[in-house]
Write a protein that holds these residues in place. Structure first.
Motif, PDB file in Angstrom:
ATOM      1  N   ALA A   1      42.175 -82.592 -60.366  1.00 23.56           N
ATOM      2  CA  ALA A   1      42.030 -82.218 -58.959  1.00 23.56           C
ATOM      3  C   ALA A   1      40.602 -82.549 -58.556  1.00 23.56           C
ATOM      4  CB  ALA A   1      42.312 -80.738 -58.777  1.00 23.56           C
ATOM      5  N   VAL A   2      40.439 -83.465 -57.611  1.00 22.02           N
ATOM      6  CA  VAL A   2      39.102 -83.826 -57.150  1.00 22.02           C
ATOM      7  C   VAL A   2      38.480 -82.581 -56.532  1.00 22.02           C
ATOM      8  CG1 VAL A   2      37.781 -85.329 -55.596  1.00 22.02           C
ATOM      9  CG2 VAL A   2      39.782 -86.219 -56.803  1.00 22.02           C
ATOM     10  N   LEU A   3      37.239 -82.333 -56.873  1.00 21.77           N
ATOM     11  CA  LEU A   3      36.584 -81.094 -56.468  1.00 21.77           C
ATOM     12  C   LEU A   3      36.515 -80.918 -54.950  1.00 21.77           C
ATOM     13  CD1 LEU A   3      35.655 -78.782 -58.144  1.00 21.77           C
ATOM     14  CD2 LEU A   3      33.369 -79.713 -58.138  1.00 21.77           C
ATOM     15  N   ARG A   4      36.399 -81.993 -54.215  1.00 20.82           N
ATOM     16  CA  ARG A   4      36.367 -81.904 -52.750  1.00 20.82           C
ATOM     17  C   ARG A   4      37.610 -81.192 -52.221  1.00 20.82           C
ATOM     18  NH1 ARG A   4      35.710 -87.259 -49.364  1.00 20.82           N
ATOM     19  NH2 ARG A   4      33.577 -86.618 -49.015  1.00 20.82           N
ATOM     20  N   GLU A   5      38.749 -81.451 -52.853  1.00 17.78           N
ATOM     21  CA  GLU A   5      40.006 -80.849 -52.417  1.00 17.78           C
ATOM     22  C   GLU A   5      40.111 -79.379 -52.803  1.00 17.78           C
ATOM     23  OE1 GLU A   5      42.822 -83.384 -54.332  1.00 17.78           O
ATOM     24  OE2 GLU A   5      42.145 -85.145 -53.221  1.00 17.78           O
TER      25      GLU A   5
ATOM     26  N   ILE B   1      37.218 -77.191 -53.669  1.00 17.01           N
ATOM     27  CA  ILE B   1      36.019 -76.353 -53.567  1.00 17.01           C
ATOM     28  C   ILE B   1      36.146 -75.226 -52.544  1.00 17.01           C
ATOM     29  CG2 ILE B   1      34.675 -77.706 -51.875  1.00 17.01           C
ATOM     30  CD1 ILE B   1      32.959 -76.674 -54.959  1.00 17.01           C
ATOM     31  N   LYS B   2      36.796 -75.469 -51.435  1.00 13.38           N
ATOM     32  CA  LYS B   2      36.892 -74.451 -50.381  1.00 13.38           C
ATOM     33  C   LYS B   2      37.924 -73.382 -50.685  1.00 13.38           C
ATOM     34  CE  LYS B   2      34.968 -77.517 -47.006  1.00 13.38           C
ATOM     35  NZ  LYS B   2      35.185 -78.520 -46.033  1.00 13.38           N
ATOM     36  N   GLU B   3      38.858 -73.685 -51.559  1.00 13.21           N
ATOM     37  CA  GLU B   3      39.881 -72.689 -51.878  1.00 13.21           C
ATOM     38  C   GLU B   3      39.605 -71.919 -53.170  1.00 13.21           C
ATOM     39  OE1 GLU B   3      43.460 -75.076 -54.005  1.00 13.21           O
ATOM     40  OE2 GLU B   3      42.986 -75.758 -51.975  1.00 13.21           O
ATOM     41  N   LEU B   4      38.568 -72.314 -53.884  1.00 15.84           N
ATOM     42  CA  LEU B   4      38.225 -71.636 -55.131  1.00 15.84           C
ATOM     43  C   LEU B   4      37.617 -70.264 -54.845  1.00 15.84           C
ATOM     44  CD1 LEU B   4      36.654 -74.669 -56.989  1.00 15.84           C
ATOM     45  CD2 LEU B   4      38.841 -73.601 -57.512  1.00 15.84           C
ATOM     46  N   LYS B   5      37.987 -69.295 -55.650  1.00 20.87           N
ATOM     47  CA  LYS B   5      37.467 -67.940 -55.455  1.00 20.87           C
ATOM     48  C   LYS B   5      36.009 -67.828 -55.857  1.00 20.87           C
ATOM     49  CE  LYS B   5      41.891 -65.694 -55.825  1.00 20.87           C
ATOM     50  NZ  LYS B   5      42.806 -64.923 -56.594  1.00 20.87           N
ATOM     51  N   ASN B   6      35.604 -68.580 -56.866  1.00 20.09           N
ATOM     52  CA  ASN B   6      34.230 -68.523 -57.344  1.00 20.09           C
ATOM     53  C   ASN B   6      33.692 -69.941 -57.525  1.00 20.09           C
ATOM     54  OD1 ASN B   6      31.822 -67.848 -58.512  1.00 20.09           O
ATOM     55  ND2 ASN B   6      32.692 -67.069 -60.407  1.00 20.09           N
ATOM     56  N   PRO B   7      33.419 -70.643 -56.412  1.00 25.83           N
ATOM     57  CA  PRO B   7      32.978 -72.039 -56.541  1.00 25.83           C
ATOM     58  C   PRO B   7      31.636 -72.185 -57.250  1.00 25.83           C
ATOM     59  CG  PRO B   7      32.794 -71.304 -54.269  1.00 25.83           C
ATOM     60  CD  PRO B   7      33.495 -70.215 -55.021  1.00 25.83           C
ATOM     61  N   GLU B   8      30.831 -71.126 -57.271  1.00 16.58           N
ATOM     62  CA  GLU B   8      29.537 -71.195 -57.954  1.00 16.58           C
ATOM     63  C   GLU B   8      29.703 -71.514 -59.438  1.00 16.58           C
ATOM     64  OE1 GLU B   8      29.122 -68.678 -54.337  1.00 16.58           O
ATOM     65  OE2 GLU B   8      30.487 -68.621 -56.027  1.00 16.58           O
TER      66      GLU B   8
ATOM     67  N   ASN C   1      27.946 -85.399 -50.559  1.00 13.60           N
ATOM     68  CA  ASN C   1      28.603 -84.099 -50.630  1.00 13.60           C
ATOM     69  C   ASN C   1      27.646 -82.959 -50.276  1.00 13.60           C
ATOM     70  OD1 ASN C   1      27.590 -84.472 -53.586  1.00 13.60           O
ATOM     71  ND2 ASN C   1      28.012 -82.298 -53.370  1.00 13.60           N
ATOM     72  N   PHE C   2      26.391 -83.094 -50.616  1.00 14.56           N
ATOM     73  CA  PHE C   2      25.430 -82.048 -50.285  1.00 14.56           C
ATOM     74  C   PHE C   2      25.290 -81.921 -48.776  1.00 14.56           C
ATOM     75  CE2 PHE C   2      21.128 -80.445 -49.505  1.00 14.56           C
ATOM     76  CZ  PHE C   2      21.175 -79.270 -50.244  1.00 14.56           C
ATOM     77  N   LYS C   3      25.256 -83.057 -48.102  1.00 16.43           N
ATOM     78  CA  LYS C   3      25.075 -83.071 -46.655  1.00 16.43           C
ATOM     79  C   LYS C   3      26.339 -82.674 -45.893  1.00 16.43           C
ATOM     80  CE  LYS C   3      21.543 -86.637 -46.824  1.00 16.43           C
ATOM     81  NZ  LYS C   3      21.204 -88.004 -46.462  1.00 16.43           N
ATOM     82  N   ARG C   4      27.516 -83.027 -46.421  1.00 12.46           N
ATOM     83  CA  ARG C   4      28.755 -82.875 -45.642  1.00 12.46           C
ATOM     84  C   ARG C   4      29.784 -81.898 -46.202  1.00 12.46           C
ATOM     85  NH1 ARG C   4      29.505 -89.193 -45.332  1.00 12.46           N
ATOM     86  NH2 ARG C   4      27.672 -89.673 -44.131  1.00 12.46           N
ATOM     87  N   ASP C   5      29.949 -81.863 -47.508  1.00 13.60           N
ATOM     88  CA  ASP C   5      31.090 -81.149 -48.078  1.00 13.60           C
ATOM     89  C   ASP C   5      30.855 -79.676 -48.401  1.00 13.60           C
ATOM     90  OD1 ASP C   5      32.452 -83.515 -47.960  1.00 13.60           O
ATOM     91  OD2 ASP C   5      32.384 -83.918 -50.101  1.00 13.60           O
ATOM     92  N   LEU C   6      29.620 -79.327 -48.723  1.00 10.54           N
ATOM     93  CA  LEU C   6      29.374 -77.969 -49.206  1.00 10.54           C
ATOM     94  C   LEU C   6      29.112 -77.000 -48.054  1.00 10.54           C
ATOM     95  CD1 LEU C   6      27.033 -78.664 -52.258  1.00 10.54           C
ATOM     96  CD2 LEU C   6      29.498 -78.266 -52.265  1.00 10.54           C
ATOM     97  N   PRO C   7      29.806 -75.866 -48.059  1.00  7.53           N
ATOM     98  CA  PRO C   7      29.483 -74.832 -47.071  1.00  7.53           C
ATOM     99  C   PRO C   7      28.043 -74.361 -47.290  1.00  7.53           C
ATOM    100  CG  PRO C   7      31.508 -74.313 -48.277  1.00  7.53           C
ATOM    101  CD  PRO C   7      30.893 -75.500 -48.941  1.00  7.53           C
ATOM    102  N   ASN C   8      27.384 -73.877 -46.242  1.00  6.13           N
ATOM    103  CA  ASN C   8      25.957 -73.529 -46.312  1.00  6.13           C
ATOM    104  C   ASN C   8      25.619 -72.573 -47.446  1.00  6.13           C
ATOM    105  OD1 ASN C   8      25.174 -75.233 -44.272  1.00  6.13           O
ATOM    106  ND2 ASN C   8      25.427 -73.682 -42.681  1.00  6.13           N
TER     107      ASN C   8
END
Length: 145
Positions: free
Chosen positions: A33-37, A39-46, A112-119
Motif C-alpha cells: 500500500a503506497v503510503l500516500r494512500e 497516511i491520512k487514514e492511519l490511526k498513528n501515522p507518526e 510529499n513534505f510540501k503537499r501530502d503531509l497534514p500540518n
C-alpha cells in the motif's frame, strides 16, 4: 539502470525493496500500500515516520541512501505493516551526496513534505528527521553491515 545493476550485485536485504525480482526489463516487487494512500487514514501515522527513519538508517548500513525523501510516494506498507522503499531508482551510493542532502535538509524540499503531509504530521516529520538524519548518524551507520 545503474542502480538496478548495483542492487542486483550487492548483498542487500531484498525486503527493503519489496523483494524485487528482475526478469529482463521487468521488475516485480511485493504488493504494498503506497503510503500516500494510507497516511491520512492511519490511526498513528507518526509510527510510520519513525519506521521511515529506521529504514533510512538500515539503508545507510548497507551503503546507500534515499535521494529525494518522498516519504508518501516512494515508500509503502508491506503485508506486515512495515515501511519499504519502492523506488530504488532514486537512491545513491555516494556518501558525499548524502552529506550534502543532510546539510540542506533535502526532505523539506520533497513533494510529499510540501503537499501530502497534514500540518501536524509535517511538524513531527521535520522534528524527527532533524533529530535523526544527521552527519553523526550517517558516520555511525554508513556501511556497518
Amino acid at each position: 539502470k545503474r542502480n538496478i545493476e548495483k542492487v542486483k550485485k550487492i548483498n542487500l536485504k531484498r525486503e527493503i525493496f519489496g523483494n524485487p525480482k528482475f526478469e529482463g526489463l521487468i521488475i516485480e516487487q511485493d504488493k504494498v500500500a503506497v503510503l500516500r494512500e494510507k497516511i491520512k487514514e492511519l490511526k498513528n501515522p507518526e509510527k510510520y515516520i519513525d519506521q521511515f527513519i529506521k529504514l533510512i538508517h538500515e539503508c545507510w548500513k548497507l551503503g546507500f541512501s534515499e535521494l529525494v525523501y518522498n516519504l508518501t510516494v516512494n515508500n509503502g506498507l508491506n503485508k506486515r505493516g512495515k515501511i519499504i522503499l519502492l523506488d530504488f531508482g532514486e537512491i545513491t551510493f555516494n556518501k558525499e551526496r548524502v552529506k550534502k542532502d543532510i546539510l540542506n535538509k533535502r526532505w523539506e524540499k520533497a513533494q510529499n513534505f510540501k503537499r501530502d503531509l497534514p500540518n501536524k504530521l509535517k511538524a513531527y516529520y521535520k522534528k524527527e528527521m532533524e533529530k535523526s538524519i544527521t552527519l553523526k548518524n550517517l558516520n555511525k551507520y554508513w556501511k556497518k553491515r
